[in-house]
Write a protein that holds these residues in place. Sequence first.
Motif, PDB file in Angstrom:
ATOM      1  N   HIS A  84       0.863  -1.175   0.000  1.00 33.37           N
ATOM      2  CA  HIS A  84       0.000   0.000   0.000  1.00 33.37           C
ATOM      3  C   HIS A  84       0.908   1.236   0.000  1.00 33.37           C
ATOM      4  N   ILE A  85       0.772   2.074  -1.022  1.00 29.53           N
ATOM      5  CA  ILE A  85       1.700   3.195  -1.173  1.00 29.53           C
ATOM      6  C   ILE A  85       0.964   4.475  -1.565  1.00 29.53           C
ATOM      7  N   MET A  86       1.715   5.575  -1.570  1.00 35.54           N
ATOM      8  CA  MET A  86       1.337   6.836  -2.213  1.00 35.54           C
ATOM      9  C   MET A  86       2.403   7.096  -3.281  1.00 35.54           C
ATOM     10  N   SER A  87       1.986   7.481  -4.449  1.00 36.71           N
ATOM     11  CA  SER A  87       2.939   7.557  -5.565  1.00 36.71           C
ATOM     12  C   SER A  87       4.026   8.610  -5.356  1.00 36.71           C
ATOM     13  N   LYS A  88       3.759   9.659  -4.591  1.00 31.59           N
ATOM     14  CA  LYS A  88       4.747  10.718  -4.387  1.00 31.59           C
ATOM     15  C   LYS A  88       5.347  10.681  -2.983  1.00 31.59           C
ATOM     16  N   CYS A  89       5.445   9.473  -2.426  1.00 33.37           N
ATOM     17  CA  CYS A  89       5.949   9.308  -1.068  1.00 33.37           C
ATOM     18  C   CYS A  89       7.369   8.750  -1.087  1.00 33.37           C
ATOM     19  N   PRO A  90       8.309   9.371  -0.388  1.00 35.11           N
ATOM     20  CA  PRO A  90       9.690   8.850  -0.352  1.00 35.11           C
ATOM     21  C   PRO A  90       9.791   7.490   0.327  1.00 35.11           C
ATOM     22  N   ASP A  91       8.922   7.224   1.292  1.00 29.58           N
ATOM     23  CA  ASP A  91       8.946   5.906   1.924  1.00 29.58           C
ATOM     24  C   ASP A  91       8.513   4.812   0.958  1.00 29.58           C
ATOM     25  N   ALA A  92       7.642   5.145   0.026  1.00 31.16           N
ATOM     26  CA  ALA A  92       7.250   4.171  -0.999  1.00 31.16           C
ATOM     27  C   ALA A  92       8.455   3.798  -1.860  1.00 31.16           C
ATOM     28  N   LYS A  93       9.274   4.786  -2.168  1.00 33.93           N
ATOM     29  CA  LYS A  93      10.488   4.536  -2.951  1.00 33.93           C
ATOM     30  C   LYS A  93      11.394   3.540  -2.230  1.00 33.93           C
ATOM     31  N   ASP A  94      11.652   3.785  -0.943  1.00 33.39           N
ATOM     32  CA  ASP A  94      12.523   2.889  -0.175  1.00 33.39           C
ATOM     33  C   ASP A  94      11.926   1.490  -0.074  1.00 33.39           C
ATOM     34  N   CYS A  95      10.639   1.446   0.163  1.00 33.42           N
ATOM     35  CA  CYS A  95       9.949   0.176   0.371  1.00 33.42           C
ATOM     36  C   CYS A  95       9.987  -0.689  -0.894  1.00 33.42           C
ATOM     37  N   LEU A  96       9.670  -0.088  -2.031  1.00 37.97           N
ATOM     38  CA  LEU A  96       9.668  -0.836  -3.286  1.00 37.97           C
ATOM     39  C   LEU A  96      11.080  -1.268  -3.666  1.00 37.97           C
ATOM     40  N   ARG A  97      12.008  -0.342  -3.548  1.00 41.25           N
ATOM     41  CA  ARG A  97      13.384  -0.616  -3.982  1.00 41.25           C
ATOM     42  C   ARG A  97      14.078  -1.649  -3.095  1.00 41.25           C
ATOM     43  N   ASP A  98      13.881  -1.533  -1.773  1.00 41.53           N
ATOM     44  CA  ASP A  98      14.675  -2.333  -0.844  1.00 41.53           C
ATOM     45  C   ASP A  98      14.011  -3.629  -0.400  1.00 41.53           C
ATOM     46  N   LEU A  99      12.697  -3.716  -0.548  1.00 41.36           N
ATOM     47  CA  LEU A  99      12.008  -4.908  -0.043  1.00 41.36           C
ATOM     48  C   LEU A  99      11.120  -5.574  -1.099  1.00 41.36           C
ATOM     49  N   VAL A 100      10.188  -4.831  -1.669  1.00 38.82           N
ATOM     50  CA  VAL A 100       9.178  -5.451  -2.525  1.00 38.82           C
ATOM     51  C   VAL A 100       9.777  -6.016  -3.814  1.00 38.82           C
ATOM     52  N   LEU A 101      10.506  -5.196  -4.557  1.00 41.33           N
ATOM     53  CA  LEU A 101      11.029  -5.669  -5.838  1.00 41.33           C
ATOM     54  C   LEU A 101      12.019  -6.817  -5.693  1.00 41.33           C
ATOM     55  N   PRO A 102      13.016  -6.717  -4.798  1.00 39.81           N
ATOM     56  CA  PRO A 102      13.929  -7.858  -4.674  1.00 39.81           C
ATOM     57  C   PRO A 102      13.251  -9.124  -4.180  1.00 39.81           C
ATOM     58  N   THR A 103      12.210  -8.982  -3.363  1.00 41.54           N
ATOM     59  CA  THR A 103      11.458 -10.161  -2.930  1.00 41.54           C
ATOM     60  C   THR A 103      10.710 -10.781  -4.095  1.00 41.54           C
ATOM     61  N   MET A 104      10.081  -9.944  -4.913  1.00 40.42           N
ATOM     62  CA  MET A 104       9.336 -10.448  -6.069  1.00 40.42           C
ATOM     63  C   MET A 104      10.252 -11.170  -7.057  1.00 40.42           C
ATOM     64  N   GLN A 105      11.474 -10.736  -7.162  1.00 42.77           N
ATOM     65  CA  GLN A 105      12.420 -11.408  -8.052  1.00 42.77           C
ATOM     66  C   GLN A 105      12.701 -12.834  -7.604  1.00 42.77           C
ATOM     67  N   LYS A 106      12.541 -13.110  -6.320  1.00 37.36           N
ATOM     68  CA  LYS A 106      12.848 -14.432  -5.783  1.00 37.36           C
ATOM     69  C   LYS A 106      11.627 -15.347  -5.692  1.00 37.36           C
ATOM     70  N   VAL A 107      10.433 -14.768  -5.518  1.00 36.14           N
ATOM     71  CA  VAL A 107       9.252 -15.610  -5.269  1.00 36.14           C
ATOM     72  C   VAL A 107       8.075 -15.207  -6.162  1.00 36.14           C
ATOM     73  N   LEU A 108       8.374 -14.734  -7.345  1.00 30.69           N
ATOM     74  CA  LEU A 108       7.314 -14.269  -8.243  1.00 30.69           C
ATOM     75  C   LEU A 108       6.263 -15.345  -8.495  1.00 30.69           C
ATOM     76  N   ASP A 109       6.697 -16.594  -8.589  1.00 28.19           N
ATOM     77  CA  ASP A 109       5.783 -17.686  -8.917  1.00 28.19           C
ATOM     78  C   ASP A 109       5.006 -18.194  -7.709  1.00 28.19           C
ATOM     79  N   LYS A 110       5.233 -17.616  -6.540  1.00 26.72           N
ATOM     80  CA  LYS A 110       4.571 -18.104  -5.324  1.00 26.72           C
ATOM     81  C   LYS A 110       3.588 -17.106  -4.724  1.00 26.72           C
ATOM     82  N   VAL A 111       3.499 -15.911  -5.283  1.00 20.86           N
ATOM     83  CA  VAL A 111       2.652 -14.884  -4.684  1.00 20.86           C
ATOM     84  C   VAL A 111       1.632 -14.328  -5.678  1.00 20.86           C
TER      85      VAL A 111
END
Length: 263
Positions: A84-111
């Motif tokens: 859950h994000i806001m498009s112009k939020c700096p915390d969204a940037k950190d969250c997507l870059r540091d947690l969500v995207l790298p996690t999706m790269q590892k478990v894309l087929d499981k979520v």
Amino acid sequence: MDDKANNNNPGMPLIPPRRGLSPARFLLAIGYLAIVGFTYCYFHSTPPNARNYDILEQVTAPHLNQRPVVVQDTQHELVPLEAHIMSKCPDAKDCLRDLVLPTMQKVLDKVNFTLSFIGTPTEHDDGVACKHGAEECLGNIIELCAQRLYPDPKTYLGFVMCLTKDYTHIPQRSLIEDCALEHAIDFNVLNDCATKDDGAFGQNMLRGSVKRTAAAGVTKSCTVRLNNEIYCVRDNRQWKECPSGPSVNDLVIAIQKLYRQRA
């Protein structure tokens, strides 16, 4: 005249001259035909058991160029993962870059991943109020359109991350065009989605998304939910409410555990 003609046509004639057939030549010809006939019959006759073996081999042996059959795992239910994000939020940037995207790269087929947005529904005009103003609302709509039009997370999440890296310039056209080009998204189709029905289509889509967020009890960008429960929050440039840990490895382990339980 005959000598002149022969000089103009040197070499062997096209059709060799006919020779006389002597008794010795006749016997040699008969012997040659007998040898040829025996050889042909020997190499072209197949024993019954050999013929059966050839048929069996054709049925059971895999073709050399046959592609391997990929069996899709239908015994596991995908694990719900949501950001859950806001498009112009700096915390969204950190969250997507540091947690969500790298996690999706590892478990894309499981979520089963969903990107949702934070805002406040306005009752007087059936719209949405966004924390960072109307520009953020439009940015949210554009990102929702990308998710709707290009449901593969590899495509739309890459596009969203491209925008988020330069979130202060959302929703400038040049930024959207550049990110769309980078991730093979048709800008015109994206624009049509955002402006459809004089913007009412996008507003309704955003309103539905923020209502989903509110129903989940989420108020902070960025909040990551796993299996419909809050897993971790990125707020004020800090990770909060992360009992299982905020690292990619922590989230991947949690997803894999839930995935195995759904067999």
